[in-house]
Design a protein around this motif. Structure first.
Motif, PDB file in Angstrom:
ATOM      1  N   ARG A  21      43.836  19.186  24.336  1.00 39.98           N
ATOM      2  CA  ARG A  21      44.235  19.528  23.601  1.00 39.98           C
ATOM      3  C   ARG A  21      46.086  19.040  24.157  1.00 39.98           C
ATOM      4  O   ARG A  21      46.930  19.720  23.608  1.00 39.98           O
ATOM      5  CB  ARG A  21      44.470  20.891  24.451  1.00 39.98           C
ATOM      6  N   ALA A  22      46.060  18.194  25.744  1.00 40.79           N
ATOM      7  CA  ALA A  22      47.422  18.561  25.669  1.00 40.79           C
ATOM      8  C   ALA A  22      48.264  16.930  25.851  1.00 40.79           C
ATOM      9  O   ALA A  22      48.175  16.070  26.776  1.00 40.79           O
ATOM     10  CB  ALA A  22      47.898  19.061  27.247  1.00 40.79           C
ATOM     11  N   LEU A  23      48.751  16.397  24.800  1.00 36.73           N
ATOM     12  CA  LEU A  23      49.026  15.599  24.435  1.00 36.73           C
ATOM     13  C   LEU A  23      50.808  15.320  24.791  1.00 36.73           C
ATOM     14  O   LEU A  23      51.324  16.372  24.498  1.00 36.73           O
ATOM     15  CB  LEU A  23      48.633  14.726  23.849  1.00 36.73           C
ATOM     16  N   LYS A 179      49.066  15.530  13.729  1.00 37.57           N
ATOM     17  CA  LYS A 179      50.637  16.065  14.114  1.00 37.57           C
ATOM     18  C   LYS A 179      51.819  16.794  13.173  1.00 37.57           C
ATOM     19  O   LYS A 179      52.231  16.090  12.161  1.00 37.57           O
ATOM     20  CB  LYS A 179      51.017  14.801  15.041  1.00 37.57           C
ATOM     21  N   ASP A 180      51.968  17.941  13.490  1.00 40.01           N
ATOM     22  CA  ASP A 180      52.047  18.290  12.237  1.00 40.01           C
ATOM     23  C   ASP A 180      53.736  19.012  12.694  1.00 40.01           C
ATOM     24  O   ASP A 180      54.171  19.400  13.892  1.00 40.01           O
ATOM     25  CB  ASP A 180      51.388  19.811  12.561  1.00 40.01           C
ATOM     26  N   CYS A 181      54.372  18.600  12.026  1.00 37.03           N
ATOM     27  CA  CYS A 181      56.438  18.749  12.540  1.00 37.03           C
ATOM     28  C   CYS A 181      56.263  19.201  11.234  1.00 37.03           C
ATOM     29  O   CYS A 181      57.973  19.015  10.440  1.00 37.03           O
ATOM     30  CB  CYS A 181      56.564  17.967  12.712  1.00 37.03           C
ATOM     31  N   ASN A 207      54.286  25.535  20.164  1.00 37.34           N
ATOM     32  CA  ASN A 207      52.791  24.750  20.482  1.00 37.34           C
ATOM     33  C   ASN A 207      52.078  25.895  20.727  1.00 37.34           C
ATOM     34  O   ASN A 207      50.757  26.464  21.033  1.00 37.34           O
ATOM     35  CB  ASN A 207      52.926  24.375  22.631  1.00 37.34           C
ATOM     36  N   LEU A 208      52.051  27.595  21.456  1.00 31.56           N
ATOM     37  CA  LEU A 208      51.133  28.517  21.485  1.00 31.56           C
ATOM     38  C   LEU A 208      50.800  29.068  20.525  1.00 31.56           C
ATOM     39  O   LEU A 208      49.931  29.255  19.854  1.00 31.56           O
ATOM     40  CB  LEU A 208      52.142  29.582  22.211  1.00 31.56           C
ATOM     41  N   TYR A 218      48.885  20.064  21.434  1.00 30.64           N
ATOM     42  CA  TYR A 218      49.986  19.734  20.440  1.00 30.64           C
ATOM     43  C   TYR A 218      50.209  18.740  21.777  1.00 30.64           C
ATOM     44  O   TYR A 218      49.040  18.105  21.926  1.00 30.64           O
ATOM     45  CB  TYR A 218      50.949  20.362  21.313  1.00 30.64           C
ATOM     46  N   VAL A 219      51.380  17.851  20.613  1.00 24.06           N
ATOM     47  CA  VAL A 219      51.644  16.599  21.022  1.00 24.06           C
ATOM     48  C   VAL A 219      53.308  16.484  21.105  1.00 24.06           C
ATOM     49  O   VAL A 219      53.561  16.744  20.185  1.00 24.06           O
ATOM     50  CB  VAL A 219      51.898  14.967  19.845  1.00 24.06           C
ATOM     51  N   SER A 220      53.575  16.183  22.511  1.00 21.38           N
ATOM     52  CA  SER A 220      54.538  17.149  22.881  1.00 21.38           C
ATOM     53  C   SER A 220      55.831  16.105  23.427  1.00 21.38           C
ATOM     54  O   SER A 220      55.044  14.700  24.244  1.00 21.38           O
ATOM     55  CB  SER A 220      54.282  18.435  24.110  1.00 21.38           C
ATOM     56  N   THR A 221      56.848  16.292  22.870  1.00 22.15           N
ATOM     57  CA  THR A 221      58.290  15.179  23.708  1.00 22.15           C
ATOM     58  C   THR A 221      58.386  15.472  25.242  1.00 22.15           C
ATOM     59  O   THR A 221      58.504  14.496  25.578  1.00 22.15           O
ATOM     60  CB  THR A 221      59.155  14.944  23.247  1.00 22.15           C
ATOM     61  N   VAL A 222      58.833  16.984  25.346  1.00 23.52           N
ATOM     62  CA  VAL A 222      58.561  17.606  26.560  1.00 23.52           C
ATOM     63  C   VAL A 222      57.669  17.302  27.289  1.00 23.52           C
ATOM     64  O   VAL A 222      58.411  17.268  28.613  1.00 23.52           O
ATOM     65  CB  VAL A 222      59.766  19.045  26.286  1.00 23.52           C
TER      66      VAL A 222
END
Length: 309
Positions: A21-23, A179-181, A207-208, A218-222
């Protein structure tokens, strides 16, 4: 109600996300001064991210400065991170380019280097029509044995993966996630209802929201700087504490905005903050320029407010 009727009325559990889940969309550390690939730093950063809650790592994506790393560096990075994390988490390797044959070569090289999946961005600059976009993704998916994550980020590529194209691509057995942007929340919800594609939020402010309507995570930069705080959002939601999940997402909003929406690329701001925290990052590569002192000070202040809560 009969047993059969009760079973039919009970919703089936959602399938497990293919890569967790948390990438984290991990930065690519470079050495100070020379700007060479810092494999030791990459291993230390990857180990920290996994220890603090990341289910998977995405290498050589936008945040990983893929346009300015060589093909050799990309493969070396995969091997080094694999050595550091072992089989504890999946590694998704960014291989997308504007050139279909080269993308295929990078996908095969990623497979050989030990990646678990590939992230393939829409071909950029040439602005291919949708039949060409579809053909590009199918060619890459046919070329290797790895699962494929499509990367829909029209703000950078100039071309959207249109929903009808995604519906057709979802039929390919190795195309498993997006990966959705796209910033098309309605369109994504419609695709979630009609396909088995796993949608990962690629914009941290979503994300939420995306997770709550059936996204995979998510695929997160933060997450490079606050992996635990972001994972806590999903953990709270899964525990049924939707109000707590919302509060955790809201607490992270200030830092998300400063890192991702303040006029600088996320790579620049995240590396600036990581360097200020004494964590592996190093310089950005030209044409990017480092974040200024004022920007870094503001990021540090927001980071300290978030972690103090």
């Amino acid at each position: 109600m009969t047993t059969t009727e009760a079973a039919a009325a009970t919703p089936s559990p959602a399938p497990a996300p293919p890569f967790g889940r948390a990438l984290c969309a991990m930065v690519t550390p470079f050495t100070a001064g020379s700007g060479h690939l810092d494999l030791d730093g990459a291993q230390r950063l990857a180990g920290r991210l996994v220890a603090e809650g990341c289910d998977g790592l995405v290498l050589s994506g936008t945040t990983g400065e893929s346009p300015t790393t060589t093909d050799t560096e990309k493969a070396e990075l995969i091997r080094a991170v694999r050595e550091a994390v072992g089989d504890r988490v999946p590694i998704v390797a960014g291989v997308g380019t504007a050139d279909t044959p080269r993308t295929v070569e990078l996908a095969l090289a990623a497979q050989k280097a030990g990646a678990d999946a590939v992230l393939v961005v829409t071909p950029y600059y040439s602005r291919p029509p949708q039949d060409a976009v579809e053909a590009h993704f199918r060619t890459v998916a046919d070329a290797s044995c790895l699962p494929v994550v499509l990367y829909d980020i029209p703000g950078r590529t100039g071309t959207r993966i249109e929903p009808d194209t995604l519906l057709r691509l979802a039929e390919h057995p190795r195309i498993v996630a997006v990966k959705d942007c796209s910033y098309d929340f309605l369109g994504v919800q419609k695709l979630l209802a009609r396909t088995e594609l796993a949608f990962y939020a690629g914009c941290d402010e979503h994300n939420l929201a995306l997770y709550a309507v059936g996204g995979a995570g998510y695929v997160s930069t933060v997450a490079n700087v606050v992996p635990g705080q972001l994972r806590a959002v999903l953990d709270a939601f899964d525990a049924g504490d939707t109000a707590g999940a919302a509060r955790s997402q809201q607490r992270a909003t200030e830092l998300i905005e400063l890192l991702m929406c303040a006029g600088l690329p996320g790579t620049v701001t995240v590396k600036g903050l990581l360097n200020a925290l004494g964590l592996p990052a190093g310089p950005v590569r030209a044409p990017l320029l480092p974040a200024g002192r004022e920007t870094v000070d503001a990021l540090l202040a927001a980071y300290e407010r978030l972690v103090a809560r």
